[in-house]
Write a protein that holds these residues in place. Structure first.
Motif, PDB file in Angstrom:
ATOM      1  N   TYR A   1       0.846  -1.194   0.000  1.00 49.32           N
ATOM      2  CA  TYR A   1       0.000   0.000   0.000  1.00 49.32           C
ATOM      3  C   TYR A   1       0.881   1.243   0.000  1.00 49.32           C
ATOM      4  O   TYR A   1       2.083   1.176   0.281  1.00 49.32           O
ATOM      5  CB  TYR A   1      -0.911   0.021   1.238  1.00 49.32           C
ATOM      6  CG  TYR A   1      -1.813  -1.168   1.337  1.00 49.32           C
ATOM      7  CD1 TYR A   1      -3.029  -1.194   0.665  1.00 49.32           C
ATOM      8  CD2 TYR A   1      -1.447  -2.277   2.094  1.00 49.32           C
ATOM      9  CE1 TYR A   1      -3.863  -2.298   0.743  1.00 49.32           C
ATOM     10  CE2 TYR A   1      -2.266  -3.386   2.175  1.00 49.32           C
ATOM     11  CZ  TYR A   1      -3.475  -3.385   1.498  1.00 49.32           C
ATOM     12  OH  TYR A   1      -4.293  -4.484   1.574  1.00 49.32           O
ATOM     13  N   CYS A   2       0.261   2.357  -0.299  1.00 53.45           N
ATOM     14  CA  CYS A   2       0.957   3.626  -0.103  1.00 53.45           C
ATOM     15  C   CYS A   2      -0.035   4.650   0.400  1.00 53.45           C
ATOM     16  O   CYS A   2      -1.248   4.521   0.222  1.00 53.45           O
ATOM     17  CB  CYS A   2       1.644   4.109  -1.383  1.00 53.45           C
ATOM     18  SG  CYS A   2       0.523   4.573  -2.695  1.00 53.45           S
ATOM     19  N   THR A   3       0.459   5.635   1.056  1.00 51.73           N
ATOM     20  CA  THR A   3      -0.369   6.717   1.544  1.00 51.73           C
ATOM     21  C   THR A   3       0.392   8.021   1.366  1.00 51.73           C
ATOM     22  O   THR A   3       1.607   8.020   1.099  1.00 51.73           O
ATOM     23  CB  THR A   3      -0.739   6.509   3.024  1.00 51.73           C
ATOM     24  OG1 THR A   3      -1.734   7.456   3.405  1.00 51.73           O
ATOM     25  CG2 THR A   3       0.471   6.661   3.939  1.00 51.73           C
ATOM     26  N   GLU A   4      -0.300   9.115   1.482  1.00 49.15           N
ATOM     27  CA  GLU A   4       0.309  10.436   1.342  1.00 49.15           C
ATOM     28  C   GLU A   4       0.129  11.202   2.646  1.00 49.15           C
ATOM     29  O   GLU A   4      -0.987  11.252   3.191  1.00 49.15           O
ATOM     30  CB  GLU A   4      -0.346  11.215   0.187  1.00 49.15           C
ATOM     31  CG  GLU A   4      -0.106  10.554  -1.161  1.00 49.15           C
ATOM     32  CD  GLU A   4      -0.889  11.183  -2.311  1.00 49.15           C
ATOM     33  OE1 GLU A   4      -0.825  10.633  -3.428  1.00 49.15           O
ATOM     34  OE2 GLU A   4      -1.554  12.224  -2.087  1.00 49.15           O
ATOM     35  N   VAL A   5       1.215  11.750   3.131  1.00 52.37           N
ATOM     36  CA  VAL A   5       1.163  12.521   4.374  1.00 52.37           C
ATOM     37  C   VAL A   5       1.654  13.938   4.114  1.00 52.37           C
ATOM     38  O   VAL A   5       2.515  14.175   3.253  1.00 52.37           O
ATOM     39  CB  VAL A   5       2.019  11.867   5.485  1.00 52.37           C
ATOM     40  CG1 VAL A   5       1.475  10.486   5.825  1.00 52.37           C
ATOM     41  CG2 VAL A   5       3.483  11.755   5.081  1.00 52.37           C
ATOM     42  N   THR A   6       1.063  14.854   4.835  1.00 53.11           N
ATOM     43  CA  THR A   6       1.468  16.256   4.701  1.00 53.11           C
ATOM     44  C   THR A   6       2.321  16.708   5.871  1.00 53.11           C
ATOM     45  O   THR A   6       2.774  17.852   5.909  1.00 53.11           O
ATOM     46  CB  THR A   6       0.222  17.161   4.595  1.00 53.11           C
ATOM     47  OG1 THR A   6      -0.623  16.914   5.728  1.00 53.11           O
ATOM     48  CG2 THR A   6      -0.564  16.868   3.315  1.00 53.11           C
ATOM     49  N   ASN A   7       2.533  15.774   6.816  1.00 54.51           N
ATOM     50  CA  ASN A   7       3.354  16.089   7.984  1.00 54.51           C
ATOM     51  C   ASN A   7       4.123  14.821   8.355  1.00 54.51           C
ATOM     52  O   ASN A   7       3.527  13.820   8.764  1.00 54.51           O
ATOM     53  CB  ASN A   7       2.467  16.548   9.142  1.00 54.51           C
ATOM     54  CG  ASN A   7       3.279  17.018  10.336  1.00 54.51           C
ATOM     55  OD1 ASN A   7       4.483  16.753  10.426  1.00 54.51           O
ATOM     56  ND2 ASN A   7       2.639  17.722  11.255  1.00 54.51           N
ATOM     57  N   LEU A   8       5.435  14.841   8.201  1.00 48.60           N
ATOM     58  CA  LEU A   8       6.249  13.652   8.452  1.00 48.60           C
ATOM     59  C   LEU A   8       6.215  13.197   9.910  1.00 48.60           C
ATOM     60  O   LEU A   8       6.520  12.037  10.213  1.00 48.60           O
ATOM     61  CB  LEU A   8       7.700  13.909   8.016  1.00 48.60           C
ATOM     62  CG  LEU A   8       7.930  13.994   6.501  1.00 48.60           C
ATOM     63  CD1 LEU A   8       9.377  14.390   6.207  1.00 48.60           C
ATOM     64  CD2 LEU A   8       7.609  12.650   5.836  1.00 48.60           C
TER      65      LEU A   8
END
Length: 595
Positions: free
Chosen positions: A493-500
């Motif tokens: 899977y992959c996801t997108e984050v805006t804050n590491l």
């Protein structure tokens, strides 16, 4: 064919060790153990002396009963809790009786039919896990005393192994990861293990169905099948106090012995205690206008029914009698004369009927799931001693060309012995997944799909731009799949984050779907066929260094994180983990996951 103990390999450890199997049953419990000596073949022993039962030679089971005082302190347990002196003291002091407490650990999806009666309230300040832990602690103390008193140099033996004892806890086929977690907590609460990762690793679990299989092999009950392993399947039906655990197997090899599960195991609340509960409700109605209709009288008559009529009943056409009082007890209007209550055979048969019907339906389902491979049923467990249950299963299953047999040897402690056999011999090489397991992912919105439009109010956009819908179900492991112990089921899977910084507390919810074999499109959170199996947590912050910042919609910065969900199902414990790497996500091969 040699019995399993004849083919068991010597213990390969470097130091002496001890493995204990604690079988906490709904109505009765027992303990078996093996002393593991380096280079020697382990031998299974049973704890055959418990406080309050010293006069009964070789009795290996005790009642799963405890008494607590009004402050929640344990005052008596096991056989001692059933003595007349304890009962009198309990009444004088206002103690609370704890029984059937194992049923409180059941999954919410398994409904109890108690015929209007409820489980007794928990003792003051105690949770169900605490009560279970108290009973585990009691069994452990009894086992310690038995080993020290029975074995030569018992004190030295115990001192050598007490800090590294391995435990095998058995549970019904229907128990899952949540119930195993509760049992682990109970073991720590009861002082069996320290509440640490190392301590918890000393607990292993086995289903009662699989433990019973190993007991059948240990006792030579499987000799006919083992000598002629034609591929025919067989069912082990463990009929206990609370549950009937149905498991289907086939022999795949004899040197060494290799057995595979050939259908998803089943578990139904059809044990002997439910016959007793139905009897209590029936007697309450029958005697309500008699002086014998008081709560205390009904409890006593039901207890006598358990001890005599229920155990001996074998013919629905013969009159049955429940001996409960003195020759002076008489009420002809309700069938009481000479201290005995008269019942018709049909009345008693009706009390058994729901349990027998449930057993037949479950076994028939197993036969169907196995593709007709099942040719025989081995009936074990305490309830297996019932002549009526045995004869009815024989009669009703004969139409499916299945033979039902019952071992001559004592199998009421089959689960405890079999749990040690499971630990030492490990005959089952493959199991079948009971349900469907997967995760929630984000499905790309299709404006032409009516179902998608109905969910449009939940639509949102990822930083990279796609418009997605939550609550989509992605199956990692389907129902009815044969799983070997080495198998790993994995999906990337992959996801997108805006804050590491969110990567340090990354969490994935593993879902269980009980609704059949067809993969559902969506997760219905309010439906009983969906439940959360567990959460898998991982610290993915090491990925922050290799993640490449990207510019998304509206110039917003985001990072793409790739990971895999792995499910290990080949053992009797379900395990899941997050596996991460620093690969780039090549859409659309990765599913966008809602974190």
């Amino acid at each position: 064919m040699k019995p399993a103990s004849g083919t068991r390999k010597p213990y390969i450890g470097n130091t002496r060790s001890l493995v204990l199997a604690l079988d906490v049953g709904t109505t009765f419990s027992g303990v078996s153990y093996a002393i593991l000596e380096p280079g020697e073949v382990p031998k299974i022993h049973g704890v055959t002396r418990f406080p309050g039962q010293e006069h009964v030679a070789g009795n290996s089971k005790i009642p799963s009963i405890m008494y607590y005082d009004q402050n929640g302190e344990l005052k008596a347990a096991g056989a001692e809790a059933e003595s007349a002196s304890t009962a009198a003291l309990a009444e004088d002091e206002g103690w609370m009786k704890a029984e059937l407490f194992k049923l409180r650990l059941r999954p919410k999806t398994m409904k109890l039919k108690m015929n209007g009666m409820r489980l007794a309230p928990l003792p003051h300040g105690k949770t169900a896990v605490d009560v279970f832990g108290d009973f585990l602690s009691y069994l452990f103390r009894c086992t310690r005393s038995f080993i020290i008193d029975t074995h030569a140099n018992g004190h030295a033996l115990w001192r050598a192994v007490e800090h590294d004892i391995q435990f095998v806890l058995s549970h019904p086929n229907g128990w899952e990861g949540a119930q195993q977690s509760k049992m682990r907590r109970a073991a720590a609460y009861g002082g069996l293990i320290p509440d640490t990762d190392e301590g918890r690793a000393r607990i292993r679990f086995v289903t009662e169905g699989e433990a019973s299989l190993h007991a059948c092999v240990l006792n030579g009950l499987a000799a006919d099948v083992l000598q002629n392993p034609s591929g025919h399947g067989f069912i082990v039906a463990d009929a206990g106090g609370g549950t009937l655990d149905i498991s289907s197997y086939a022999i795949r090899g004899t040197s060494p012995l290799v057995i595979e599960e050939i259908a998803p195991p089943d578990c139904v609340f059809a044990g002997s205690v439910f016959v007793s509960r139905r009897a209590r409700a029936f007697l309450g109605e029958k005697l309500k206008n008699s002086k014998y209709g008081t709560s205390d009288s009904l409890d006593h008559i039901t207890k006598r029914f358990d001890e005599t009529t229920k155990r001996l009943f074998r013919d629905s056409k013969e009159l049955q009698f429940v001996p409960f009082g003195s020759p002076l007890d008489k009420d002809l209007t309700v069938g009481i004369r000479g201290g005995q209550l008269k019942l018709t055979g049909a009345e008693v048969a009706a009390l058994f009927e729901p349990s027998i019907e449930s057993a037949v339906l479950s076994i028939k389902s197993q036969i169907d799931s196995s593709g007709g491979a099942v040719k025989s049923v081995w009936l074990v467990g305490g309830f297996a001693a019932s002549p009526w249950l045995f004869s009815q299963l024989q009669e009703r299953l004969s139409r499916y060309r299945v033979t039902v047999s019952r071992p001559d040897t004592q199998t009421s402690k089959a689960v405890a012995d079999g749990a040690i056999g499971f630990y030492c011999d490990h005959h089952v090489s493959a199991r079948v997944s009971k349900f469907m397991y997967g995760v929630e992912y984000l499905r790309e919105f299709d404006p032409k799909d009516e179902e998608h439009n109905a969910r449009k109010h939940r639509l949102f956009e990822m930083p990279s731009g796609p418009r997605l819908l939550p609550d989509a179900f992605d199956c990692i492991l389907a129902r009815g799949v044969k799983v070997k112990e080495s198998n790993v089921f994995s999906r990337k899977y992959c996801t997108e984050v805006t804050n590491l910084s969110t990567l340090s507390v990354f969490e994935v919810e593993i879902w269980c779907y009980r609704g059949g074999d067809t993969i559902p499109k969506w997760i219905h959170r309010s439906s009983e066929v969906f439940s959360t199996l567990c959460y898998v947590r991982a610290d993915l912050s090491p990925l922050a260094g290799s993640a490449t910042a990207k510019s998304g919609r509206g110039g917003k910065t985001y990072w793409t994180i790739v990971f895999s969900i792995e499910i290990h199902f080949g053992l009797t414990e379900f395990k899941a983990r997050i596996k991460w790497n620093d690969n780039v996500c090549h859409a659309p091969s990765c599913v966008l996951f809602l974190s």
